[in-house]
Design an enzyme around this catalytic site. Structure first.
Site, short mmCIF file in Angstrom:
data_model
loop_
_atom_site.label_atom_id
_atom_site.label_comp_id
_atom_site.label_asym_id
_atom_site.label_seq_id
_atom_site.Cartn_x
_atom_site.Cartn_y
_atom_site.Cartn_z
N LYS A 1 52.41 54.45 37.07
CA LYS A 1 52.99 55.42 36.36
C LYS A 1 52.24 56.79 36.50
CE LYS A 1 56.46 53.13 35.25
NZ LYS A 1 56.76 51.74 34.09
N ASP B 1 43.66 48.92 47.08
CA ASP B 1 45.21 48.40 48.37
C ASP B 1 46.85 49.79 48.09
OD1 ASP B 1 46.01 47.64 45.92
OD2 ASP B 1 47.97 46.63 47.06
N GLU C 1 35.19 40.31 32.67
CA GLU C 1 36.18 40.37 32.90
C GLU C 1 37.43 39.46 31.48
OE1 GLU C 1 40.10 40.61 33.58
OE2 GLU C 1 39.56 40.19 35.65
N ASP D 1 35.22 44.16 27.40
CA ASP D 1 35.49 45.19 28.25
C ASP D 1 34.55 46.24 29.07
OD1 ASP D 1 36.29 48.22 29.01
OD2 ASP D 1 37.06 48.44 27.13
N ASP E 1 43.75 47.83 38.61
CA ASP E 1 44.66 47.65 38.25
C ASP E 1 45.37 49.74 38.27
OD1 ASP E 1 45.33 45.43 36.75
OD2 ASP E 1 43.66 46.47 35.38
N THR F 1 41.20 39.22 48.56
CA THR F 1 41.03 38.40 47.34
C THR F 1 42.62 37.93 47.48
OG1 THR F 1 41.64 40.60 46.32
CG2 THR F 1 38.86 39.48 46.13
N LYS F 2 42.89 37.67 46.79
CA LYS F 2 45.09 37.43 45.72
C LYS F 2 45.40 39.23 46.28
CE LYS F 2 46.44 36.07 41.69
NZ LYS F 2 46.28 35.08 40.64
N PHE F 3 44.75 39.72 45.51
CA PHE F 3 45.71 41.11 45.23
C PHE F 3 45.55 42.04 46.63
CE2 PHE F 3 43.71 40.13 40.63
CZ PHE F 3 44.92 40.36 39.95
#
Ligand SMILES: C[S@@+](CC[C@H](N)C(=O)[O-])C[C@H]1O[C@@H](n2cnc3c(N)ncnc32)[C@H](O)[C@@H]1O
Length: 228
Positions: free
Chosen positions: A138, A170, A84, A111, A134, A207-209
């Site tokens: 766009k 998600d 991370e 990375d 992520d 998870t939180k996301f």
């Protein structure tokens, strides 16, 4: 953590400043040396790093480490390597790992794609987990999505035969894109006979996301495939 700007220009993350709590800062100062692989050796030797030959599960972009904390407790005989870039999240994982006395967790702050490409041996990983990467909504940012044909080829190289790639998202359009990418590779076999999505397995917590997505009425899409 240093990045060679002449190399891979398109990265799947933007380094966010992100506020650190006092606890996270303290954890980074005091615990990072114990849990981090730093400097990263030319070639990662998991036997030396973990002190055993247990399977290694890699969690790419672990966020605040919820998935590692959960799985490392229920699978004490698995080694967890989390990569991370976001420092507050690293701090959170350090605090929890120390609190729970987890001795099967190591962290690299860099990375993940670079680390896999340059420092990992082929056929060395038992699982690669990419949870809620992520989505880069766009269209002009789609090129930043971590899952692409090059990443799938890289993951194929690094996994042992039979090793697992587990992706969860998600964001339905991204999940469909990954499902389609996987369906045209000849290196992975989907655990679902129809090549579709799986139920959330026990090793992946919500998870939180994911909770954030649920509040926005997003679904959750797991893809679990094995290297042939
Ligand atoms: C949306 S968060 C998801 C966090 C976590 N996996 C979860 O399910 O809660 C995505 C994370 O991936 C990290 N990330 C993205 N690309 C990365 C890369 N190439 N190497 C390491 N971390 C990366 C970001 O810093 C971010 O914290």
């Amino acid at each position: 953590m240093q990045f060679d700007s002449k190399e891979r220009q398109i990265r799947s993350f933007v380094l966010r400043k992100g506020k650190m709590t006092t606890g996270q800062r303290k954890a980074v100062e005091e615990l990072l040396p114990q849990y981090a692989i730093d400097p990263v050796p030319k070639q990662l030797n998991f036997h030396t790093i973990f002190g055993n030959d247990n399977p290694v599960w890699l969690d790419i972009g672990f966020g605040n480490g919820e998935s590692i904390i959960h799985a490392a407790q229920i699978y004490p005989d698995v080694n967890f390597l989390g990569i991370e870039v976001h420092l507050p999240g690293v701090g959170h994982l350090l605090i929890e790992s120390e609190k729970l006395g987890l001795n099967n967790v190591k962290i690299i702050r860099n990375d993940a794609v670079d680390m896999m490409t340059k420092h990992m041996s082929n056929d060395s990983l038992d699982a690669v987990h990419v949870y809620f990467p992520d989505p880069w909504h766009k269209k002009r940012h789609h090129k930043r999505r971590i899952i692409n044909p090059e990443f799938l080829a890289l993951t194929t190289d690094k996994l042992k035969t039979g090793g697992r790639l587990h992706y969860a998202s998600d964001w339905e359009p991204y999940a469909i894109e990954v499902k389609e990418l996987l369906s045209v590779t000849n290196t992975f076999k989907n655990t679902q006979a129809d090549g579709g999505f799986s139920d959330r397995p026990e090793w992946r917590p919500v998870t939180k996301f994911e909770r954030r997505g649920q509040k926005l009425n997003h679904g959750s899409y797991d893809l679990i495939v094995h290297k042939i």
